[in-house]
Design a protein around this motif. Structure first.
Motif, PDB file in Angstrom:
ATOM      1  N   VAL A 105       0.853  -1.175   0.000  1.00  0.00           N
ATOM      2  CA  VAL A 105       0.000   0.000   0.000  1.00  0.00           C
ATOM      3  C   VAL A 105       0.895   1.233   0.000  1.00  0.00           C
ATOM      4  N   ALA A 106       0.579   2.195  -0.839  1.00  0.00           N
ATOM      5  CA  ALA A 106       1.388   3.403  -0.957  1.00  0.00           C
ATOM      6  C   ALA A 106       1.515   4.088   0.407  1.00  0.00           C
ATOM      7  N   PRO A 107       2.712   4.624   0.726  1.00  0.00           N
ATOM      8  CA  PRO A 107       2.915   5.263   2.039  1.00  0.00           C
ATOM      9  C   PRO A 107       1.894   6.356   2.333  1.00  0.00           C
ATOM     10  N   GLY A 108       1.530   7.143   1.318  1.00  0.00           N
ATOM     11  CA  GLY A 108       0.557   8.200   1.549  1.00  0.00           C
ATOM     12  C   GLY A 108      -0.795   7.658   1.975  1.00  0.00           C
ATOM     13  N   LEU A 112      -2.867   8.110   5.506  1.00  0.00           N
ATOM     14  CA  LEU A 112      -4.259   8.539   5.515  1.00  0.00           C
ATOM     15  C   LEU A 112      -5.110   7.598   6.359  1.00  0.00           C
ATOM     16  N   LEU A 113      -4.873   6.292   6.245  1.00  0.00           N
ATOM     17  CA  LEU A 113      -5.612   5.326   7.054  1.00  0.00           C
ATOM     18  C   LEU A 113      -5.457   5.620   8.536  1.00  0.00           C
ATOM     19  N   GLN A 114      -4.226   5.872   8.967  1.00  0.00           N
ATOM     20  CA  GLN A 114      -3.970   6.093  10.386  1.00  0.00           C
ATOM     21  C   GLN A 114      -4.526   7.429  10.871  1.00  0.00           C
ATOM     22  N   VAL A 241      -8.348   2.389  -5.948  1.00  0.00           N
ATOM     23  CA  VAL A 241      -7.085   3.105  -5.772  1.00  0.00           C
ATOM     24  C   VAL A 241      -6.424   3.203  -7.139  1.00  0.00           C
ATOM     25  N   ASP A 242      -6.506   4.373  -7.747  1.00  0.00           N
ATOM     26  CA  ASP A 242      -6.071   4.521  -9.137  1.00  0.00           C
ATOM     27  C   ASP A 242      -4.593   4.234  -9.329  1.00  0.00           C
ATOM     28  N   ARG A 243      -3.764   4.595  -8.360  1.00  0.00           N
ATOM     29  CA  ARG A 243      -2.323   4.422  -8.551  1.00  0.00           C
ATOM     30  C   ARG A 243      -1.894   2.969  -8.401  1.00  0.00           C
TER      31      ARG A 243
END
Length: 302
Positions: A105-108, A112-114, A241-243
């Motif tokens: 999962v992308a770091p960004g 955001l989740l956290q 999740v587009d990326r």
């Protein structure tokens, strides 16, 4: 304006954007142009320099998937750039090819989740593996013993049948959602293994899978019976999740001011810090009713 050598133009631009240091090569003297030399790209990709030159010059326009994969690695392309290169080469977009065994999962998105402390949220891949989740999502499913894959959780963990108020409705939706994503990569061995494993253990899954129902999640309402806070009616929203094609962000929330919103806030408080002394301090100074107490909380009152 169009170009007659779109793939070659793309490769030249990507080659110029990669520093020798990015791929573990020494800078190596004067360079006429920034980035890698053609022979360096060829060596890193495991192909001949002559073949790579033909690619850039447009004399070779249909490289094999193996060569494209090698160039993806050399240039460090992300998902949109990979898809673009495949299309330029006349190949199916990378999103339609089997995914790698391990996804990240992308770091960004992780951050955001956290940051969402009031809404349970998680990221799934197309086979419903849980790639990441926030603390409140962990609290929501804290009673389960199988949590790594949502299909296994639903059909193989006995807790699921008491957690979902209407388990059959939830189970049918999960099977139909997996069936919908299976069309993107029907020969992926991970899908085969998952379906074989769950089918062997769950007659309900075999029946729902054989129905071939298709369900694309968007917005829905889920009714849960949580062992700590009791009844929860949560809205669930699903986003692609587009990326990272194939990944989906799942977010649950309660209607503001509802009993479920109070219960969700209580769940977050219970999960955030151990209960000691006056349990009423958990939510606004008012003690929760007995139905909102876990067994260990009830014992603490006695």
């Amino acid at each position: 304006m169009g170009t007659v050598n779109a793939l070659g133009d793309f490769l030249r631009a990507r080659r110029a954007a990669v520093s020798p240091l990015d791929v573990g090569l020494p800078p190596g003297g004067l360079r006429r142009t920034p980035g890698l030399r053609r022979e360096e790209v060829a060596a890193l990709a495991g192909i001949s320099t002559q073949y790579y030159v033909r690619l850039e010059q447009g004399r070779e326009r249909s490289p094999s998937p193996q060569i494209l994969e090698a160039l993806v690695s050399v240039f460090g392309l992300d998902a949109p750039a990979i898809n673009h290169m495949y299309l330029l080469a006349g190949r199916a977009p990378a999103t339609l090819r089997p995914e790698k065994d391990q996804e990240a999962v992308a770091p960004g998105l992780q951050r955001l989740l956290q940051m969402w402390t009031g809404q349970p949220a998680m990221v799934l891949d197309r086979w419903h593996n849980v790639l990441a989740r926030n603390a409140l999502s962990e609290a929501l499913t804290s009673g389960f013993t199988i949590t790594g894959n949502y299909v296994r959780t639903t059909f193989l963990d006995p807790v699921a049948r008491s957690f979902h108020v209407d388990w059959h409705k939830a189970a049918r939706a999960v099977a139909a959602s997996l069936r919908a994503t299976a069309g993107t990569a029907p020969n992926d061995p991970r899908l085969t293994r998952l379906v074989r494993e769950v089918s062997a253990a769950s007659p309900d899954f075999r029946r729902y899978w054989a129905d071939h129902e298709i369900f694309e999640k968007g917005s829905d309402i889920c009714d849960f019976s949580h062992p700590v806070v009791g009844s929860l009616e949560l809205v669930v929203e699903t986003f692609t999740v587009d990326r990272d094609p194939g990944q989906r962000l799942i977010v649950y929330y309660a209607e503001p001011g509802s009993p479920s919103a109070d219960a969700l806030a209580l769940l977050g408080s219970v999960h955030a810090e151990p209960v000691s002394g006056e349990v009423g301090r958990l939510v606004g100074g008012t003690a929760p009713s007995a139905k909102f107490l876990s067994p260990w909380q009830k014992n603490g009152r006695q």
